[in-house]
Design an enzyme around this catalytic site. Structure first.
Site, PDB file in Angstrom:
ATOM      1  N   ARG A 187      22.911  46.008  58.244  1.00  0.00           N
ATOM      2  CA  ARG A 187      23.124  44.552  58.162  1.00  0.00           C
ATOM      3  C   ARG A 187      21.939  43.983  57.398  1.00  0.00           C
ATOM      4  O   ARG A 187      20.801  44.040  57.880  1.00  0.00           O
ATOM      5  CB  ARG A 187      23.221  43.928  59.558  1.00  0.00           C
ATOM      6  CG  ARG A 187      23.102  42.415  59.524  1.00  0.00           C
ATOM      7  CD  ARG A 187      23.472  41.735  60.828  1.00  0.00           C
ATOM      8  NE  ARG A 187      24.902  41.780  61.043  1.00  0.00           N
ATOM      9  CZ  ARG A 187      25.547  41.033  61.946  1.00  0.00           C
ATOM     10  NH1 ARG A 187      24.883  40.198  62.704  1.00  0.00           N
ATOM     11  NH2 ARG A 187      26.852  41.123  62.087  1.00  0.00           N
ATOM     12  N   ASP A 226      34.254  29.682  60.882  1.00  0.00           N
ATOM     13  CA  ASP A 226      32.977  30.361  61.118  1.00  0.00           C
ATOM     14  C   ASP A 226      31.892  29.289  61.048  1.00  0.00           C
ATOM     15  O   ASP A 226      32.158  28.150  60.621  1.00  0.00           O
ATOM     16  CB  ASP A 226      32.780  31.451  60.038  1.00  0.00           C
ATOM     17  CG  ASP A 226      31.503  32.265  60.234  1.00  0.00           C
ATOM     18  OD1 ASP A 226      30.948  32.256  61.362  1.00  0.00           O
ATOM     19  OD2 ASP A 226      31.051  32.905  59.259  1.00  0.00           O
ATOM     20  N   ARG A 238      36.450  44.784  67.470  1.00  0.00           N
ATOM     21  CA  ARG A 238      35.348  45.286  66.649  1.00  0.00           C
ATOM     22  C   ARG A 238      35.029  46.732  67.054  1.00  0.00           C
ATOM     23  O   ARG A 238      34.805  47.594  66.215  1.00  0.00           O
ATOM     24  CB  ARG A 238      34.090  44.414  66.829  1.00  0.00           C
ATOM     25  CG  ARG A 238      34.181  42.991  66.299  1.00  0.00           C
ATOM     26  CD  ARG A 238      34.272  42.941  64.794  1.00  0.00           C
ATOM     27  NE  ARG A 238      33.164  43.621  64.141  1.00  0.00           N
ATOM     28  CZ  ARG A 238      31.950  43.087  63.920  1.00  0.00           C
ATOM     29  NH1 ARG A 238      31.710  41.843  64.284  1.00  0.00           N
ATOM     30  NH2 ARG A 238      31.012  43.776  63.298  1.00  0.00           N
ATOM     31  N   GLN A 283      34.086  43.053  60.202  1.00  0.00           N
ATOM     32  CA  GLN A 283      34.736  41.941  60.895  1.00  0.00           C
ATOM     33  C   GLN A 283      36.193  41.804  60.429  1.00  0.00           C
ATOM     34  O   GLN A 283      37.104  41.660  61.236  1.00  0.00           O
ATOM     35  CB  GLN A 283      33.961  40.644  60.597  1.00  0.00           C
ATOM     36  CG  GLN A 283      34.533  39.418  61.285  1.00  0.00           C
ATOM     37  CD  GLN A 283      34.319  39.437  62.782  1.00  0.00           C
ATOM     38  OE1 GLN A 283      33.241  39.689  63.257  1.00  0.00           O
ATOM     39  NE2 GLN A 283      35.387  39.188  63.533  1.00  0.00           N
ATOM     40  N   CYS A 335      34.788  34.581  64.198  1.00  0.00           N
ATOM     41  CA  CYS A 335      34.098  35.875  64.312  1.00  0.00           C
ATOM     42  C   CYS A 335      33.048  35.855  65.413  1.00  0.00           C
ATOM     43  O   CYS A 335      32.653  36.914  65.904  1.00  0.00           O
ATOM     44  CB  CYS A 335      33.455  36.232  62.980  1.00  0.00           C
ATOM     45  SG  CYS A 335      32.322  34.965  62.378  1.00  0.00           S
ATOM     46  N   HIS A 386      31.558  40.589  55.095  1.00  0.00           N
ATOM     47  CA  HIS A 386      31.497  41.102  56.471  1.00  0.00           C
ATOM     48  C   HIS A 386      32.745  41.972  56.684  1.00  0.00           C
ATOM     49  O   HIS A 386      33.664  41.608  57.421  1.00  0.00           O
ATOM     50  CB  HIS A 386      31.451  39.941  57.467  1.00  0.00           C
ATOM     51  CG  HIS A 386      30.985  40.320  58.830  1.00  0.00           C
ATOM     52  ND1 HIS A 386      30.677  41.616  59.197  1.00  0.00           N
ATOM     53  CD2 HIS A 386      30.777  39.573  59.959  1.00  0.00           C
ATOM     54  CE1 HIS A 386      30.302  41.638  60.461  1.00  0.00           C
ATOM     55  NE2 HIS A 386      30.349  40.413  60.942  1.00  0.00           N
TER      56      HIS A 386
HETATM   57  N1  NVA Z   1      28.754  33.818  58.465  1.00  0.00           N
HETATM   58  C1  NVA Z   1      27.995  34.224  59.626  1.00  0.00           C
HETATM   59  C2  NVA Z   1      28.690  35.340  60.331  1.00  0.00           C
HETATM   60  C3  NVA Z   1      27.995  35.820  61.577  1.00  0.00           C
HETATM   61  C4  NVA Z   1      28.739  36.959  62.251  1.00  0.00           C
HETATM   62  C5  NVA Z   1      26.609  34.643  59.199  1.00  0.00           C
HETATM   63  O1  NVA Z   1      26.474  35.339  58.197  1.00  0.00           O
HETATM   64  O2  NVA Z   1      25.646  34.260  59.874  1.00  0.00           O
HETATM   65  N1   CP Z   2      30.758  38.615  64.514  1.00  0.00           N
HETATM   66  C1   CP Z   2      29.581  39.255  64.433  1.00  0.00           C
HETATM   67  O1   CP Z   2      29.331  40.013  63.512  1.00  0.00           O
HETATM   68  O2   CP Z   2      28.730  39.009  65.457  1.00  0.00           O
HETATM   69  P1   CP Z   2      27.193  39.455  65.515  1.00  0.00           P
HETATM   70  O3   CP Z   2      26.463  38.644  64.486  1.00  0.00           O
HETATM   71  O4   CP Z   2      26.775  39.133  66.926  1.00  0.00           O
HETATM   72  O5   CP Z   2      27.115  40.908  65.224  1.00  0.00           O
END
Ligand code: NVA
Ligand code: CP
Length: 313
Positions: free
Chosen positions: A110, A232, A300, A140, A272, A137
């Site tokens: 990540r 989101d 997930r 997801q 998500c 993502h």
């Molecule tokens: N768009 C959000 C998704 C978190 C799972 C982010 O990147 O923070």
């Molecule tokens: N939806 C998701 O990826 O959650 P986290 O940021 O908690 O991993």
């Protein structure tokens, strides 16, 4: 001005899952079927990754992704090591990739920059999985597609309306939805739409699959006849400084009961998570009978098990 996204001319990296297009349509459909099997029988796959070790790298916080990857790996009989912190600050990414490839069987990362995941994949002889970047993502989206199929019994022809920020989650939903013949509509404020190159790629995919892609600034129009309404956060990880400004700009894009009522009566609400209640979604919608957010979260685990089985077996 956002940097141009390089969508690879040949959108496949053997063995890695850098973004949604690293799986062909048949691989994606196979993965959805495998997700169903692993969900039905945890025991059957309990030793599938025996003797395999994975490296999990997290530049950003996580609840769902980190927990579900760790649990998926362990429930499949494998093991993992986790490292938090920026990738590539202390030594070059290409060196990290080649170190990890000597010790482990797969890297799950990540990161902020998509380029970090791409470079890890370029330099390591083991599969690399995108566990969220600023651009995509894809894990997801896999779970979301499975959740939609589970909920409605099909994907082709479903209308998915995404309302809010044209971000990483929106990009992956567009690419996956287009691949699966869905009708995807994205409603965002004018300056916050999805990247044009990704919309273009999704349009091209839709032409092949009988789906469609629509991008608009009108949330009300976007959700008409939708089977699912997805939102989101308005400020993603890394955009904290913009949160206050975004709250004003995005206010008309809140998914509340009035907006959801414009979709089909049996429309599912999706997110998500984590969610900011009272901003992109009201508490009433998130807690309503139409909300399938915890099904998404559960899936997930199952979808990532199927992904690891696909990449590592
Ligand atoms: N768009 C959000 C998704 C978190 C799972 C982010 O990147 O923070
Ligand atoms: N939806 C998701 O990826 O959650 P986290 O940021 O908690 O991993």
């Amino acid at each position: 001005m956002a940097a141009q996204v390089q969508l690879p001319a040949v959108p496949r990296s053997v063995g890695s899952f850098r973004h949604d297009l690293d799986l062909s349509i048949s691989e994606l459909l196979g993965l959805l079927d495998l997700t169903q099997q692993v969900k039905q029988s945890r025991q059957r796959f309990a030793r599938a990754l025996e003797g395999l070790y994975l490296a999990l790298l997290f530049e950003k916080p996580s609840l769902r992704t980190r927990m579900t990857f760790e649990l998926a790996i362990k429930q499949l009989g494998g093991d993992c090591v986790v490292q938090s912190g920026m990738v590539g600050e202390r030594e070059p990414i290409k060196d990290i990739a080649r170190n990890l490839a000597r010790w482990t069987d797969c890297i799950v990362a990540r990161t902020y920059a998509q380029e970090t995941v791409d470079e890890l994949a370029q330099w390591s002889a083991i599969p690399v999985v995108n566990a969220l970047t600023d651009l995509y993502h894809p894990c997801q989206a896999l779970a979301d597609m499975f959740t939609l199929r589970e909920h409605f019994g099909r994907l082709r022809g479903l209308k998915l309306a995404y309302v809010g920020d044209g971000n990483n989650v929106a990009h992956s939903l567009l690419l996956c939805g287009a691949r699966l013949g869905m009708h995807c509509t994205v409603a965002t404020p004018a300056a916050y739409g999805p990247r044009p190159e990704i919309v273009e790629a999704a349009c091209e995919l839709s032409d092949e699959t009988g789906g469609s892609i629509q991008v608009t600034t009108d949330a009300f129009e976007a959700v008409q006849q939708a089977n699912a309404v997805y939102t989101d956060v308005w400020a993603s990880m890394g955009q904290e400084d913009e949160a206050e400004l975004r709250e004003q700009i995005f206010a008309p894009y809140q998914v509340n009961e009035a907006l959801l009522a414009q979709a089909r009566p049996d429309a599912a609400f999706m997110h998500c998570l984590p969610a900011k209640r009272g901003l992109e979604v009201t508490d009433a919608v998130l807690e309503s009978g139409q909300s399938i957010v915890f099904e998404q979260a559960e899936n997930r685990l199952h979808a990532q098990k199927a992904l690891l089985l696909t990449l590592l077996q």
